[in-house]
Scaffold this active site. Structure first.
Site, PDB file in Angstrom:
ATOM      1  N   GLY B 250       0.829  -1.225  -0.119  1.00 53.89           N
ATOM      2  CA  GLY B 250       0.019   0.163   0.112  1.00 53.89           C
ATOM      3  C   GLY B 250       0.853   1.229  -0.081  1.00 53.89           C
ATOM      4  O   GLY B 250       0.552   2.321  -0.873  1.00 53.89           O
ATOM      5  N   PHE B 251       1.760   1.273   0.939  1.00 57.37           N
ATOM      6  CA  PHE B 251       2.816   2.469   0.971  1.00 57.37           C
ATOM      7  C   PHE B 251       2.212   3.765   1.268  1.00 57.37           C
ATOM      8  O   PHE B 251       2.658   4.857   1.052  1.00 57.37           O
ATOM      9  CB  PHE B 251       3.619   2.247  -0.053  1.00 57.37           C
ATOM     10  CG  PHE B 251       4.344   1.160  -0.482  1.00 57.37           C
ATOM     11  CD1 PHE B 251       5.213   0.672   0.543  1.00 57.37           C
ATOM     12  CD2 PHE B 251       4.186   0.505  -1.596  1.00 57.37           C
ATOM     13  CE1 PHE B 251       5.736  -0.465   0.241  1.00 57.37           C
ATOM     14  CE2 PHE B 251       4.726  -0.859  -1.620  1.00 57.37           C
ATOM     15  CZ  PHE B 251       5.704  -1.235  -0.803  1.00 57.37           C
ATOM     16  N   GLY B 473       1.466  -6.535   4.595  1.00 55.94           N
ATOM     17  CA  GLY B 473       2.810  -6.904   4.147  1.00 55.94           C
ATOM     18  C   GLY B 473       3.803  -6.824   5.143  1.00 55.94           C
ATOM     19  O   GLY B 473       4.767  -7.365   5.095  1.00 55.94           O
ATOM     20  N   LYS B 630      13.067 -10.961  11.985  1.00 59.27           N
ATOM     21  CA  LYS B 630      13.283 -11.020  10.481  1.00 59.27           C
ATOM     22  C   LYS B 630      12.030 -10.108   9.693  1.00 59.27           C
ATOM     23  O   LYS B 630      12.479  -9.602   8.644  1.00 59.27           O
ATOM     24  CB  LYS B 630      12.976 -12.546   9.944  1.00 59.27           C
ATOM     25  CG  LYS B 630      14.090 -13.643  10.075  1.00 59.27           C
ATOM     26  CD  LYS B 630      13.684 -14.773   9.317  1.00 59.27           C
ATOM     27  CE  LYS B 630      14.598 -16.135   9.657  1.00 59.27           C
ATOM     28  NZ  LYS B 630      14.094 -17.177   8.902  1.00 59.27           N
ATOM     29  N   GLU B 701       7.766   3.477   8.452  1.00 62.60           N
ATOM     30  CA  GLU B 701       8.226   4.835   7.966  1.00 62.60           C
ATOM     31  C   GLU B 701       9.646   5.080   8.456  1.00 62.60           C
ATOM     32  O   GLU B 701      10.494   5.407   7.240  1.00 62.60           O
ATOM     33  CB  GLU B 701       7.410   5.916   8.402  1.00 62.60           C
ATOM     34  CG  GLU B 701       6.499   6.656   7.591  1.00 62.60           C
ATOM     35  CD  GLU B 701       5.002   5.970   7.623  1.00 62.60           C
ATOM     36  OE1 GLU B 701       4.910   5.104   8.451  1.00 62.60           O
ATOM     37  OE2 GLU B 701       4.204   6.528   7.005  1.00 62.60           O
TER      38      GLU B 701
END
Lengths: 330, 751
Positions: B250-251, B473, B630, B701
Site C-alpha cells: 500500500g505504502f 505486508g 526477520k 516509515e
C-alpha cells in the site's frame, strides 16, 4: 487482448505459406514483446502464426564444414550465451550481449530472431494515445518531447531506438541471414534486415509479412580475433541499454589487421562504424586510440533536448568495447 | 484506578527506571530485563509460504460466481469540462451489463486519467472493447502539469536554483553571519509512484435479497472503508462486510475506497451481480496517488565546531490537482539548540493538473531529509570536517548518538569515506569514483486508539488471535501470533492469526507506522485475560483453587509440580472455547515516543558514463521492542531497496504538452531490482519503551526517511560535487562533473 487465431503448420515452407494465406497474420516466436503489446492493445493482429513449432529444426547452434557458425533463429538468448560452439573469444561480445539482456526468465524464452526483429523502443510509439509518424501519423512526438532514451545518431524524422542487444555484435562478426518465403530461400547480409534509411515511414525490418528468418551465419573468425560488447544501463536488473557498442578485433604482431565497431541503442537501427576500421587498420592499438575512434563514432551526433548525456556515455562505452576487444585493460 | 509501577526502560547505552501509571485492568509492561521465548526471535513470516506459492488470496484473486468485470473510462485531457458523453454504443456492445456516469456534463476533469464513466461486462476484454466506444467531448481548458511552472512557483535559474529573495529575518541573518561556513542551495526531486505490486481495486457483491454488501478490497483501512462503503452505497454499516485477507502493498496510497472501489459497488448494485474492478498498471501509476515532487531551498550556517548557527528552509511541493499534502519535513533535532528566530520553515504547495499526491511511506521526509542532510554535508565539506562529526555536534538524541557510533564502526565509515572527494582511489582506474555518505532517520509512533483484539483458546489447544486490521505486508499476522504465543507460553505454531475482516473487532488504518504498536498491547492483554480464564477453568475442573494453580512455560503446576500441559488442560475446558478481548489503553509515560536511526551508503560512480551503483548500505534502526526479528529487518531492507530506487531511478515522466505519463509501466518507470540491490546490513537496536504493555514502535516509515539522503551524500563524496537532484541519473552526474570541471578551470584562470 482481442480474440485472435493461432495458425500452426508443419515445416518452414508450410508455415510461411500459412502466414501468406492468412490476412493480417504475424509471426510469433516466444512472443515476449508481441504478447505484451497485444495485451495493451497497441497491436491487434487477427492471427498469429506459431514459429515455435519449428524448434526441432531451428533451435540449434551448428559448426559448418567451413568452420563458420550457423545459429538457428529459434535459439534462445540463454542458449546463445551458453553455446559451446561460440566459446572462441571472437564471439565473446555476442555471448555477453545475449547473456545480459532483460532477465533470466526472458532470456530462457526469447529467441535470437525475435531479438533482432522486435519493435523499436519509444514510449510515444508504444502508447495508443500518440498517433506518431512511425504509426502512420504526422508527428514524431519524441523529437521535441521527452526523449531521454531516444536517438542521438543516424536518425531522420523519427528518433525511435533500436533495442536489439545482439544486433551490434552480430554485425561486427559479419553475420548473414537465411530467410525463407514459401519455398524460396535467400541469404542476405544481416544489415539488410533493417531499412537503410530508418525514417518514420520505414518499417522496423525489411522482411515480407510471410518471410521467416531461419538461420544466422557467422563466418569463421580469423585466428586470434576477439569480440566485446558493452552497454550502459541505468539498472542492472531488467533494463534496456541507453547506449551499447560491440567491437571486434584481429591483431597480428601487435598491430590491427581488422577492427570493427557497431553501436546500439543510439539510433533507429544498429549503427556500424566503418570509420573505426579505417582509423585502426595497421595501427598498434592503445587506450588513447580507442578513445579517439569512439569519439569519431559519435562525431556526427545530434543529441536531442534530454539525451545529450548519451554522447559522452556512448563514447565511453564504445571506447571500453574497443579496449576489451584489443585486450587493453580498462 | 491506575496503579503506579516501576519499569526499567531504555537501551543498552542508557537504561533507567521510569515510574508509570498502569491503567486498571492492564498487565504491567515488558521491560528491559524481560527474557522472551517467542517475541523478538527470528521466526519466519507465518504466511510466507502461502505468499510465495501463490496460495494467499489477494483481492485480485477473488472470483465469485456470476462476477462481472468493471472498469473506468478515463479522461484523455488534463483539464477541461465535460461537454457531453455518449455511451449508447458502449451500452450495446457484447457482454456489457451496466454503464454508469461518474461525472455529469459540465463537471471538470482534473487530470489525464480522471474517471468519467464506469462500466461492467461479462469479461475484462469485453469491458475494454466497450470502453473504446464511449465518446466524451470536452470544453478543453489550458493545463499546467509541470509544478515548476504552476502558479506561485518560485523563479529558478538555469541550474534549478531558486532565485527569489528570502523573506526578511534579522535573526536568521545574524545566525548566518555568526557561522564560519555557509550554504545556500536548492534541491529537487521528482514524483515517485507507490508501485504496489497489487494494484488498487475492489470486488463488490451487493446481495439485494439480504440488503447486504460484501466487499473485498486491496486497502490499508478495512474498518475505515466499511464506513466509507456504507455511506457511499447508502447501506447501513451493519450490513457491510469488508475483507482484505492479503494486501499486496500500500505504502500510503490505499486508505479510501477510491473511484475504483465506489464504482465497483455502484456497478454491483446496478446489476445485482458481483463486480471486480482492479486498476491496471498504467492506472495504478497515473490515478492512484504518488509521492509529490518537491523543490527545497536551504540557507544555513555552522560555526567552526560544526554547530549550526542558522537554518532557513523553504519548500514547494507538487501534489497535483488537490494542491495539498505536498509538504516536506526535515530533521529538526539538529537545530533543537537554536533560538526560535534562527530557524525557520516554510512550505507552499503548487497545484497542477495531474493526479493528486497521497501519503507515501514517511510522507514528505525522504524529500526534506535529502535536502537537509545534503546541506549538512556541504557545510562539513566547507569546514573540512567529517560529516559524522558535524552530525554529532548537533544531534542531541542519546539513542541516535549511540547509533551513529555503532553504525560508523560497523560500516567502516572512516575507511569507506573518500578523504579526497572527486579523487579516484585507484590511480590506474581514474574514472572509478567511490564515496560514502550518511543520513539520519526518525519517525514518531507508539500507536494509539482504543482498539480491541480477540483471543480464543479452543478445546484442542489451538489458539486464535483476531482483529479486522489489514496486514499490508508488514507481518501483522505474525506479530499478533507471536505476542499471544509469548503470553500464553505456547509454541507459535499453535496460534493462528486472522486479520482483514470487519467481522472481527475494528482495527486501525495502516498509516503512520501505527498498526503494530496500536494492536500489540491489545493482543497481549487479550492473551493475558484468556490465560487467566484458562487457569480458572482448569482449576474448576481439577477441583482446586485457582490461586493455587500456577501456569509457567506451558505447564500448569500445583505446588511447583507439573500437573498438566497446556494441551491437556485445554481438553478440560469443555466445548465452549475461551474467548477474551483485550483493549488498547492510552499510552502512559515512555522512554521515548519516537524512534531514531541512521544509515550509511557507499557508492561507485563511473565518471565516464555517469552511472551510479550503490555497493553497500547499513541501517541502524531502533523500533522499541522488536516483535519479530526477520520481519522487522525485512521492513528495513525494503525501505533501503525502495530508497535506492528513489535515489537513482524512479521518476514519473510526463509529456507536459499533453499532461500524460509516458512511463506508466515497469519498463521505463524504473524500480531497482535484485541485481541492483547491494550488500545490505541491518542492525536493530532494542529499546524498552514502557508507554504501554508492549512498547513496540512502528517501523514502516522510519527507515524510509534516510536512504536517498545517504546515497546522495555518498555520490557527492565520490564526485566532489553535489548533484542536488533525485533521481541521480547519468545525465545529472555528467552535468555535475562538467560544472565542477568548469569551476576548476575558471579558478585556474583566476589564479
Amino acid at each position: 487482448m482481442k480474440p485472435f487465431e493461432i495458425v500452426r503448420a508443419e515445416g518452414i515452407a508450410a508455415t510461411s505459406k500459412a502466414a501468406g494465406a492468412t490476412p493480417g497474420a504475424v509471426f510469433k516466436a516466444a512472443g515476449i514483446d508481441l504478447l505484451d503489446r497485444m495485451k495493451e492493445r497497441q497491436f491487434q493482429p487477427p492471427a498469429l502464426v506459431d514459429l515455435l513449432r519449428l524448434r526441432s529444426e531451428l533451435a540449434a547452434v551448428k559448426v559448418e564444414p567451413d568452420g563458420g557458425i550457423a545459429i538457428g533463429a529459434l535459439v534462445t538468448l540463454a542458449g546463445l550465451a551458453a553455446a559451446p560452439e561460440l566459446a572462441d573469444p571472437a564471439f565473446a561480445g555476442l555471448r555477453e550481449a545475449a547473456g545480459i539482456a532483460a532477465t533470466p526468465q526472458i532470456r530462457s524464452r526469447a529467441t535470437v530472431a525475435g531479438n533482432l526483429l522486435q519493435q523499436a523502443r519509444c514510449w510515444y510509439l508504444r502508447s495508443a494515445a500518440f498517433p506518431c509518424a512511425h504509426k502512420g501519423g504526422e508527428t514524431c512526438f519524441a523529437m521535441y518531447g521527452e526523449n531521454r532514451y531516444h536517438s542521438v545518431l543516424a536518425y531522420d524524422d523519427c528518433v525511435r531506438v533500436h533495442p536489439s542487444n545482439i544486433a551490434p555484435p552480430l554485425l561486427t562478426l559479419g553475420a548473414e541471414v537465411t530467410v525463407q518465403r514459401g519455398d524460396a530461400v535467400r541469404r542476405i547480409k544481416l544489415a539488410e534486415l533493417w531499412p537503410e534509411r530508418p525514417t518514420a515511414a520505414a518499417p522496423d525490418h525489411t522482411l515480407a509479412p510471410d518471410e521467416i528468418v531461419t538461420w544466422i551465419h557467422l563466418p569463421k573468425p580469423a585466428a586470434g580475433s576477439r569480440g566485446a560488447y558493452c552497454e550502459s544501463r541505468e539498472k542492472l536488473s531488467f533494463d534496456w541499454a541507453t547506449t551499447a557498442a560491440a567491437a571486434f578485433a584481429t591483431l597480428a604482431d601487435g598491430k590491427v589487421v581488422d577492427a570493427r565497431l557497431c553501436l546500439g541503442a543510439v539510433a533507429p537501427g544498429p549503427v556500424p562504424v566503418p570509420a573505426a576500421t579505417e582509423m585502426l587498420a595497421g595501427k598498434v592499438p592503445t587506450a588513447a586510440l580507442c578513445d579517439e575512434v569512439a569519439a569519431a563514432a559519435f562525431a556526427g551526433a545530434k543529441p536531442l533536448y534530454h539525451n545529450a548525456y548519451k554522447v559522452p556515455t556512448g563514447t565511453a562505452i564504445a571506447a571500453r568495447a574497443l579496449r576489451l576487444a584489443f585486450g587493453i585493460e580498462d | 484506578m491506575s496503579a503506579p509501577h516501576d519499569v526499567k526502560v531504555g537501551f543498552a547505552g542508557d537504561a533507567k527506571v521510569l515510574q508509570v501509571q498502569l491503567p486498571p485492568g492492564d498487565v504491567p509492561p515488558w521491560d528491559l530485563d524481560k527474557e522472551f521465548s517467542v517475541v523478538g526471535t527470528a521466526m519466519d513470516r507465518l504466511d510466507g509460504v502461502a505468499k510465495v506459492t501463490g496460495r494467499a488470496r489477494y483481492t485480485f484473486d477473488v472470483n465469485l460466481p456470476g462476477m462481472l468485470y468493471g472498469l473506468l473510462v478515463r479522461s484523455t485531457i488534463a483539464r477541461g469540462r465535460i461537454k457531453s458523453v455518449d455511451t449508447s454504443e458502449a451500452a450495446k456492445a457484447p457482454g456489457v451489463v451496466a454503464v454508469l456516469r461518474t461525472k455529469d456534463d459540465g463537471h471538470r476533469v482534473r487530470f489525464v486519467g480522471d474517471d468519467v464513466v464506469a462500466l461492467a461486462a461479462e469479461t475484462l476484454d469485453q469491458a475494454r472493447d466497450a470502453a473504446e466506444l464511449v465518446r466524451i467531448e470536452y470544453d478543453v481548458e489550458e493545463h499546467v502539469t509541470d509544478f515548476r511552472k504552476a502558479e506561485g512557483a518560485p523563479r529558478l535559474d538555469g541550474d534549478g536554483q531558486i532565485v527569489d529573495p528570502w523573506p526578511e529575518s534579522a535573526d536568521i541573518e545574524a545566525g548566518l553571519a555568526a557561522g564560519k561556513a555557509r550554504v545556500e542551495a536548492t534541491w529537487s526531486c521528482e514524483v515517485q509512484t507507490h508501485s504496489a505490486l497489487e494494484s488498487h481495486g475492489t470486488v463488490a457483491w451487493w446481495k439485494p435479497d439480504e440488503g447486504v454488501l460484501e466487499v473485498w478490497s486491496s486497502t490499508q483501512a478495512v474498518s475505515g472503508t466499511q464506513q466509507a462503503f456504507a455511506a457511499a452505497a447508502k447501506v447501513p454499516q451493519n450490513k457491510v462486510r469488508v475483507h482484505a485477507e492479503y494486501v499486496g502493498g500500500g505504502f500510503g496510497a490505499k486508505f479510501p475506497p477510491g473511484a475504483e472501489g465506489l464504482n465497483a459497488v455502484r456497478l454491483s448494485m446496478a446489476t445485482g451481480r458481483p463486480v471486480k474492478l482492479m486498476l491496471d498498471r498504467y492506472e495504478e501509476h497515473t490515478c492512484a496517488g504518488n509521492r509529490p515532487s518537491a523543490i527545497m531551498q536551504i540557507r544555513a550556517a555552522a560555526d567552526e565546531s560544526g554547530k549550526l548557527t542558522a537554518w532557513d528552509y523553504r519548500s514547494f511541493g507538487g501534489p497535483g490537482y488537490s494542491g495539498q499534502q505536498g509538504g516536506t519535513s526535515w530533521p529538526t533535532y539538529y537545530v533543537a539548540h537554536l533560538p526560535r528566530g534562527a530557524r525557520r520553515t516554510a512550505h507552499k504547495d503548487l497545484a497542477t493538473d495531474t493526479d493528486a499526491g497521497r501519503a507515501m511511506r514517511a510522507p514528505g521526509r525522504p524529500q526534506g531529509f535529502f535536502a537537509a542532510e545534503g546541506a549538512l554535508d556541504e557545510l562539513a565539506v566547507q569546514l573540512g570536517m567529517d560529516p559524522l562529526d558535524l552530525r554529532l555536534a548537533n544531534d542531541p538524541s542519546p539513542l541516535r548518538r549511540y547509533e551513529w557510533q555503532l553504525g560508523a564502526e560497523r560500516f567502516g565509515w572512516k575507511e569507506r569515506r573518500n578523504p579526497e572527494p572527486g579523487k579516484p582511489r585507484d590511480p590506474s582506474r581514474p574514472w572509478l569514483l567511490q564515496g560514502a555518505g550518511l543520513a539520519s532517520a526518525t519517525w514518531g509512533q507508539l500507536g494509539g486508539g482504543s482498539w480491541k483484539v480477540t483471543c480464543r483458546i479452543h478445546q484442542d489447544g489451538t489458539v486464535e488471535v483476531r482483529n479486522a486490521a489489514q496486514d499490508i505486508g508488514t507481518g501483522l499476522k505474525t506479530v499478533l501470533a507471536a505476542i499471544v504465543a509469548e503470553e500464553l507460553g505456547v509454541p507459535l505454531s499453535r496460534v493462528r492469526a486472522t486479520t482483514g475482516d470487519t467481522i472481527d473487532p475494528a482495527g486501525p488504518a495502516s498509516g503512520g507506522s501505527t498498526t503494530t504498536p496500536s494492536l500489540a498491547p491489545a493482543a497481549r492483554l487479550a492473551a493475558a485475560r484468556a490465560r487467566q480464564k484458562l487457569v480458572e477453568r482448569v482449576a474448576a475442573a481439577l477441583g482446586v483453587d485457582a490461586a493455587q494453580l500456577g501456569y509457567e512455560q506451558g505447564h500448569f503446576r500445583i505446588d511447583g509440580q507439573r500437573k498438566l500441559s497446556f494441551v491437556d488442560a485445554c481438553r478440560r475446558i469443555g466445548p465452549e472455547p475461551i474467548e477474551e478481548q483485550g483493549e488498547r489503553f492510552r499510552n502512559y509515560a515512555a522512554y521515548q515516543d519516537h524512534v531514531c536511526g541512521c544509515q550509511f551508503a557507499e557508492v561507485e560512480v563511473d565518471a565516464r558514463t555517469g552511472l551510479v551503483r550503490v555497493t553497500r548500505m547499513l541501517a541502524v534502526q531502533d523500533t522499541g521492542l522488536v516483535l519479530a526479528k526477520k520481519l522487522a529487518e525485512s521492513q528495513v531492507l525494503g525501505a533501503l531497496i525502495q530508497g535506492i530506487s528513489y535515489a537513482l531511478h524512479e521518476r514519473r515522466v510526463l509529456d507536459h504538452r499533453f499532461g500524460r505519463m509516458l512511463n506508466g509501466d515497469f519498463n521505463y518507470y524504473k524500480i531497482a531490482g535484485s541485481v541492483d540491490t547491494p550488500v545490505l546490513d541491518v542492525v536493530l537496536v532494542p529499546v524498552a519503551n514502557g508507554g504501554n504493555n508492549v512498547g513496540a514502535a512502528g517501523l514502516g516509515e522510519p527507515p524510509a526517511t534516510a536512504p536517498a539522503a545517504a546515497i546522495h551524500n555518498a555520490v557527492a563524496n565520490a564526485l566532489g560535487v553535489p548533484v542536488r537532484a533525485l533521481p541521480i541519473t547519468p545525465d545529472r552526474v555528467l552535468k555535475a562533473l562538467a560544472t565542477k570541471a568548469r569551476a576548476a578551470e575558471s579558478k585556474k584562470e583566476g589564479d
